[in-house]
Design an enzyme around this catalytic site. Structure first.
Site, PDB file in Angstrom:
ATOM      1  N   SER A  57      24.185   5.263  23.750  1.00  0.00           N
ATOM      2  CA  SER A  57      24.431   6.785  23.938  1.00  0.00           C
ATOM      3  C   SER A  57      23.501   7.644  24.309  1.00  0.00           C
ATOM      4  O   SER A  57      23.854   8.820  25.000  1.00  0.00           O
ATOM      5  CB  SER A  57      24.865   7.409  22.483  1.00  0.00           C
ATOM      6  OG  SER A  57      23.879   7.380  21.412  1.00  0.00           O
ATOM      7  N   ASP A  61      24.452  17.009  17.755  1.00  0.00           N
ATOM      8  CA  ASP A  61      25.900  16.674  16.919  1.00  0.00           C
ATOM      9  C   ASP A  61      25.085  15.711  15.556  1.00  0.00           C
ATOM     10  O   ASP A  61      25.925  15.077  15.105  1.00  0.00           O
ATOM     11  CB  ASP A  61      26.716  15.784  17.588  1.00  0.00           C
ATOM     12  CG  ASP A  61      26.318  14.544  18.237  1.00  0.00           C
ATOM     13  OD1 ASP A  61      25.079  14.255  17.819  1.00  0.00           O
ATOM     14  OD2 ASP A  61      26.839  14.112  18.969  1.00  0.00           O
ATOM     15  N   HIS A  93      22.580  13.039  18.363  1.00  0.00           N
ATOM     16  CA  HIS A  93      22.107  12.995  19.987  1.00  0.00           C
ATOM     17  C   HIS A  93      21.418  14.394  20.114  1.00  0.00           C
ATOM     18  O   HIS A  93      21.774  15.338  19.509  1.00  0.00           O
ATOM     19  CB  HIS A  93      23.479  13.034  20.824  1.00  0.00           C
ATOM     20  CG  HIS A  93      24.143  11.519  20.339  1.00  0.00           C
ATOM     21  ND1 HIS A  93      25.396  11.671  19.775  1.00  0.00           N
ATOM     22  CD2 HIS A  93      23.968  10.387  20.871  1.00  0.00           C
ATOM     23  CE1 HIS A  93      25.785  10.458  19.474  1.00  0.00           C
ATOM     24  NE2 HIS A  93      25.012   9.775  20.387  1.00  0.00           N
TER      25      HIS A  93
END
Length: 387
Positions: free
Chosen positions: A37, A349, A352
């Site tokens: 990610s 979040d 990240h």
């Protein structure tokens, strides 16, 4: 006799002071990216595995873009600096998607090792490499002389990389974070350290496959301070004695350091082993650690607390409610909302980084001094960043 994990450390230390002899040149025709990610630009969302809703993407794209961030990722800033367009995800083929300047195989939740039954992403490093091989094969078939003119003539040229781009392009890697973070849920610290060599053996296998496919320019990010992510602090930092002076989980960061040391050693080994190759190892850990340790110096107000989350200080993170999601907790409907100004937060979040933090990290990468070999004397671009 020293435990096996520490023998690897001793060997790594012997190699770590031998500098890589060549460096990447930045006049590159294309980028091929592999990862999780930290650099996923829409792969997992395009696969239908997960969906992202507002406020993801709000700071730059104004809507969710498939990125696990409020805006741009590190790779986006690096591409901008190289005067290259953002990479499209391999699976994102709807519309006028162009792969002319490369392709992104990174998928959120991905690991280097093959995925377990509980894995978020099925797209492990081995799968991503297999996707690249298929991508390359299809591109070469389409641009073959007879087939090329039969289908679309020169119009196809605008959407696909030339054959020589596969050898002259840059292959970027930012993966391994999920292997370590996931292991803490089921393994002891010593077991995790013992696991690292096998993780890197799998990584080495993928690199060899790409080299055999013609890749020559390799850009490898190490993993960041996992213990400073709110998700890990919430789960593993409930005992104050497990935290360091910054409020980060000690053992997570120690594991990351051991992983990085051995990854650095592997890059040096591969540089000497593969003729004509160029390996650049980038110390993301130090850049992110410096940001968290000196956050106010760089204009941030919160180094660990989450911008988009639920629960309020000190972490504003609850694993039961993801950013932008609404859930019923104890009979009450709750929503994980975003803060008013994400540029004040390092963490977006809980897992990240925010766009502002990614911009800072990118600006430090592009100084060249956090890389082995350093490349500041060869850097052809100047950035107008605020840091």
């Amino acid at each position: 006799m020293a435990p096996k994990p520490y023998i690897f450390l001793i060997i790594a230390l012997l190699f770590i002071f031998l500098p890589l002899t060549t460096s990447i040149h930045f006049k590159l025709p294309a980028i091929f990216n592999f990862g999780d990610s930290n650099s996923d630009t829409g792969e997992l969302v395009a696969a239908g595995v997960y969906s992202l809703e507002p406020p993801y993407g709000r700071s730059y794209f104004t809507k969710p873009s498939g990125r696990y961030c409020d805006g741009r990722l590190i790779i986006d800033f690096l591409l901008e600096a190289m005067d290259l367009p953002f990479l499209n995800a391999y699976l994102d083929s709807i519309g006028r998607t162009s792969f002319r300047k490369g392709c992104n195989f990174a998928a959120a939740g991905s690991t280097i090792e093959p995925p377990t039954a509980r894995a978020v992403s099925p797209f492990s490093f081995r799968v991503q490499v297999a996707q690249f091989i298929r991508f390359k094969l299809q591109v070469l078939r389409l641009i073959a002389k007879d087939y090329y003119h039969l289908i679309a003539g020169k119009k196809l040229h605008k959407y696909l990389p030339d054959e020589d781009y596969f050898q002259n392009g840059l292959y970027m890697f930012d993966i391994g974070q999920n292997d370590l973070a996931g292991a803490f849920y089921s393994k002891t610290f010593d077991q995790i350290l013992a696991l690292i060599p096998s993780i890197l053996t799998e990584f080495e296998t993928g690199i060899k496959t790409l080299y055999d496919q013609g890749a020559r320019n390799f850009w490898v990010h190490n993993t960041g301070p996992l213990g400073c992510l709110a998700q890990n602090v919430a789960k593993f930092g409930t005992d104050p004695s497990s935290l360091d002076e910054l409020g980060c989980v000690n053992k997570h960061n120690q594991a990351a350091k051991v992983f990085n040391l051995q990854l650095h050693t592997l890059c040096k080994k591969l540089q000497g082993q593969y003729a004509g190759s160029n390996f650049t190892y980038v110390d993301i850990y130090t850049i992110k650690w410096n940001l968290i340790a000196n956050y106010s110096k760089f204009g941030f107000e919160q180094p660990i607390m989450v911008c988009c989350g639920y629960g309020g200080p000190p972490l504003n993170y609850d694993s039961r409610i993801g950013c932008g999601k609404t859930e019923v907790l104890n009979g009450t409907t709750m929503t994980a909302k975003a803060c008013s100004d994400s540029s004040e937060y390092v963490n977006w979040d809980g897992i990240h980084y925010s766009e502002a933090a990614n911009q800072y990290v990118s600006s430090q990468i592009l100084t060249g001094k956090y890389s082995d070999p350093p490349f500041s004397d060869k850097m052809p671009f100047l950035l107008g960043l605020k840091f």
